[in-house]
Write an enzyme that holds these catalytic residues in place. Structure first.
Site, PDB file in Angstrom:
ATOM      1  N   CYS A  66      13.898 -12.993 -18.956  1.00 43.50           N
ATOM      2  CA  CYS A  66      13.950 -13.956 -17.825  1.00 43.50           C
ATOM      3  C   CYS A  66      15.480 -14.303 -17.451  1.00 43.50           C
ATOM      4  O   CYS A  66      16.202 -14.505 -18.292  1.00 43.50           O
ATOM      5  CB  CYS A  66      13.224 -15.414 -18.305  1.00 43.50           C
ATOM      6  SG  CYS A  66      13.447 -16.708 -17.044  1.00 43.50           S
ATOM      7  N   ASN A  86       8.474  -1.458 -15.418  1.00 39.93           N
ATOM      8  CA  ASN A  86       8.206  -2.420 -14.590  1.00 39.93           C
ATOM      9  C   ASN A  86       9.619  -2.663 -13.535  1.00 39.93           C
ATOM     10  O   ASN A  86      10.678  -2.327 -13.921  1.00 39.93           O
ATOM     11  CB  ASN A  86       8.169  -3.765 -15.356  1.00 39.93           C
ATOM     12  CG  ASN A  86       8.266  -5.235 -14.658  1.00 39.93           C
ATOM     13  OD1 ASN A  86       9.273  -5.908 -14.577  1.00 39.93           O
ATOM     14  ND2 ASN A  86       7.255  -5.262 -13.532  1.00 39.93           N
ATOM     15  N   MET A 109       3.997 -13.907 -14.729  1.00 39.51           N
ATOM     16  CA  MET A 109       4.734 -14.586 -13.550  1.00 39.51           C
ATOM     17  C   MET A 109       4.439 -16.221 -13.615  1.00 39.51           C
ATOM     18  O   MET A 109       3.324 -16.716 -13.524  1.00 39.51           O
ATOM     19  CB  MET A 109       4.302 -13.903 -12.441  1.00 39.51           C
ATOM     20  CG  MET A 109       4.754 -12.629 -12.038  1.00 39.51           C
ATOM     21  SD  MET A 109       4.476 -12.214 -10.294  1.00 39.51           S
ATOM     22  CE  MET A 109       2.552 -11.626 -10.626  1.00 39.51           C
ATOM     23  N   LYS A 169       9.052  -7.811 -23.481  1.00 36.84           N
ATOM     24  CA  LYS A 169       9.593  -7.487 -22.322  1.00 36.84           C
ATOM     25  C   LYS A 169      10.780  -8.028 -22.050  1.00 36.84           C
ATOM     26  O   LYS A 169      11.268  -9.185 -22.426  1.00 36.84           O
ATOM     27  CB  LYS A 169       8.481  -8.575 -21.359  1.00 36.84           C
ATOM     28  CG  LYS A 169       8.952  -8.245 -19.835  1.00 36.84           C
ATOM     29  CD  LYS A 169       7.683  -8.766 -19.013  1.00 36.84           C
ATOM     30  CE  LYS A 169       8.247  -8.399 -17.426  1.00 36.84           C
ATOM     31  NZ  LYS A 169       9.100  -9.512 -17.095  1.00 36.84           N
TER      32      LYS A 169
HETATM   33  C1  LIG Z   1       7.154 -15.973  -9.199  1.00 37.23           C
HETATM   34  C2  LIG Z   1       7.586 -15.174 -10.426  1.00 37.23           C
HETATM   35  C3  LIG Z   1       7.537 -15.443 -11.600  1.00 37.23           C
HETATM   36  C4  LIG Z   1       7.855 -14.722 -12.842  1.00 37.23           C
HETATM   37  N1  LIG Z   1       8.044 -15.244 -13.867  1.00 37.23           N
HETATM   38  C5  LIG Z   1       8.086 -14.430 -15.336  1.00 37.23           C
HETATM   39  C6  LIG Z   1       7.734 -14.982 -16.558  1.00 37.23           C
HETATM   40  O1  LIG Z   1       6.965 -16.170 -16.840  1.00 37.23           O
HETATM   41  N2  LIG Z   1       7.835 -14.135 -17.326  1.00 37.23           N
HETATM   42  C7  LIG Z   1       8.562 -12.989 -17.355  1.00 37.23           C
HETATM   43  O2  LIG Z   1       8.534 -11.996 -18.315  1.00 37.23           O
HETATM   44  N3  LIG Z   1       8.837 -12.453 -16.105  1.00 37.23           N
HETATM   45  C8  LIG Z   1       8.695 -13.065 -15.145  1.00 37.23           C
HETATM   46  N4  LIG Z   1       8.728 -12.751 -13.699  1.00 37.23           N
HETATM   47  C9  LIG Z   1       9.296 -11.323 -13.736  1.00 37.23           C
HETATM   48  C10 LIG Z   1       8.179 -10.477 -13.452  1.00 37.23           C
HETATM   49  O3  LIG Z   1       7.253 -10.232 -14.746  1.00 37.23           O
HETATM   50  C11 LIG Z   1       8.737  -8.701 -13.252  1.00 37.23           C
HETATM   51  O4  LIG Z   1       9.294  -8.419 -14.397  1.00 37.23           O
HETATM   52  C12 LIG Z   1       9.501  -8.666 -12.011  1.00 37.23           C
HETATM   53  O5  LIG Z   1       8.804  -9.537 -10.788  1.00 37.23           O
HETATM   54  C13 LIG Z   1       9.536  -7.266 -11.529  1.00 37.23           C
HETATM   55  O6  LIG Z   1       8.299  -6.894 -11.502  1.00 37.23           O
HETATM   56  P1  LIG Z   1       7.733  -6.492  -9.760  1.00 37.23           P
HETATM   57  O7  LIG Z   1       8.966  -5.660  -8.908  1.00 37.23           O
HETATM   58  O8  LIG Z   1       6.492  -5.617 -10.006  1.00 37.23           O
HETATM   59  O9  LIG Z   1       7.632  -7.928  -9.448  1.00 37.23           O
HETATM   60  C14 LIG Z   1       8.532 -13.382 -12.739  1.00 37.23           C
HETATM   61  C15 LIG Z   1       8.537 -12.985 -11.578  1.00 37.23           C
HETATM   62  C16 LIG Z   1       8.138 -13.738 -10.430  1.00 37.23           C
HETATM   63  C17 LIG Z   1       8.174 -13.109  -8.836  1.00 37.23           C
END
Ligand SMILES: Cc1cc2nc3c(=O)[nH]c(=O)nc-3n(C[C@H](O)[C@H](O)[C@H](O)COP(=O)(O)O)c2cc1C
Length: 330
Positions: free
Chosen positions: A102, A204, A19, A141
């Protein structure tokens, strides 16, 4: 028992999601202490690494105590992805993860992140070239697909596996969905149920209660859960899920003193790592959850999130301890 290459990551591992501005060394350390089995850095631009942009190279900092740790990179250019692998290897991570998920416009418009879901052949050939370029395990991912009409994740995952990808984490949304609606885990289960699949398939999206983690494990049959938002300001989520796995009961929430200890250490580690200004700024987003449930908290919270001065934030923590040390979290 799930394995990423030669790394044994245990039975149904819990992975801290990458994240941006969240999964930094201080936060990863806290999540690791609370039971995260694998942690990932935030995404790092391959172009930025090659230009030696200071902010990108700093993101490569990893620490022994957090292993196994994966460094996540993004890009769409073969040449820069390969060069960035060589730079990433110097940090000696356990895993290199490719971000093909992303959804942000500035990333997607360059064909990187989820943008690559429009060109699956490129996604596969990039992955293959990266696998061949390093001895470290490459993981991917990604999301279900570009949009609802183009979900081919079963085929995509199999092709990635066949070119040497060692594990895949799938966010149960399409690019078009961004973060809207509910994550759909059914297509992820289809990937797992493909009899040709033998690498771990991690689910995820929206795992925010221990029950949902159990559902992902038992009803969807996945190999592990990657957890993002539920951990922000709440690294205890990992231990709560594990406790629920072991006992079928909910663990009591962390006490006020545990929360204060985490908040203080988090801020101090952040300052030590990235300096006072950024450390104070980037730790702010965690406080709401650290102290969620305390009545009439606004005044304390405002102090924590508006001051640029670390000393003021530490004073606010002391005031919380003075005024709420006996508070029982529900
Ligand atoms: C603040 C934030 C930053 C994120 N940055 C990335 C990132 O750098 N790389 C990535 O693969 N996913 C990123 N994501 C997506 C998360 O890894 C994840 O796939 C998504 O939040 C869904 O999972 P969750 O419901 O458990 O949050 C980000 C999500 C959030 C909320």
């Amino acid at each position: 028992m799930a394995r990423i290459g030669n790394i044994d990551v245990g039975d149904f591992p819990l992975l801290l999601a990458p994240m941006e501005d969240v999964s930094d060394p201080p936060f990863r350390a806290l999540c690791k202490e609370q039971g995260a089995d694998v942690v990932y850095t935030e995404f790092i631009s391959s172009e930025g690494l090659i230009r030696d942009a200071a902010k990108s190279t700093m993101k490569l900092d990893i620490y022994e105590k957090e292993r196994p740790v994966g460094i996540q990179i993004f890009g769409a250019e073969l040449d820069s992805m390969l060069k960035s692998i060589e730079i990433v290897e110097k940090s000696n991570p356990d895993i290199i993860d490719i971000n093909f998920g992303c959804p942000v416009k500035k990333v997607v418009s360059k064909g990187a992140g989820a943008g690559i879901l429009k060109d699956i052949d490129l996604m596969v050939s990039l992955t293959e070239a990266m696998v061949k370029h390093t001895n470290l395990p490459i993981t991917v991912k990604t999301r279900l697909g570009w949009d609802n009409d183009s979900i081919r994740i079963v085929e995509v995952a199999e092709r990635l596996q066949d070119v040497g990808c060692k594990a895949i984490s799938i966010h149960g949304r399409t690019r078009v969905q961004m973060y809207k609606g509910e994550a759909n885990w059914a297509p992820i289960a289809e990937v797992k149920n493909n009899p040709r699949m033998h690498i771990p398939v991690f689910g995820n999206g929206d795992v925010d209660t221990p029950e949902k983690a159990v559902e992902m494990r038992d009803d969807y049959g996945l190999d592990g859960a990657m957890i993002g938002r539920a951990s922000i300001g709440y690294p205890w989520f990992f231990r709560e899920v594990k406790h629920y796995f072991e006992t079928g009961h909910h663990l009591a929430p962390p006490t006020m003193l545990e929360r204060l200890d985490a908040a203080r250490r988090h801020l101090q580690m952040a300052i030590d790592w990235k300096g006072e200004k950024l450390g104070v700024f980037e730790t702010r987003r965690h406080y709401t959850n650290y102290f969620k449930g305390i009545p009439h908290f606004k005044e304390y919270r405002m102090k924590m999130v508006t001051s640029d001065d670390a000393a003021d934030v530490f004073v606010a923590f002391d005031e919380v301890e003075r005024d709420f040390s006996d508070f029982q979290f529900a």
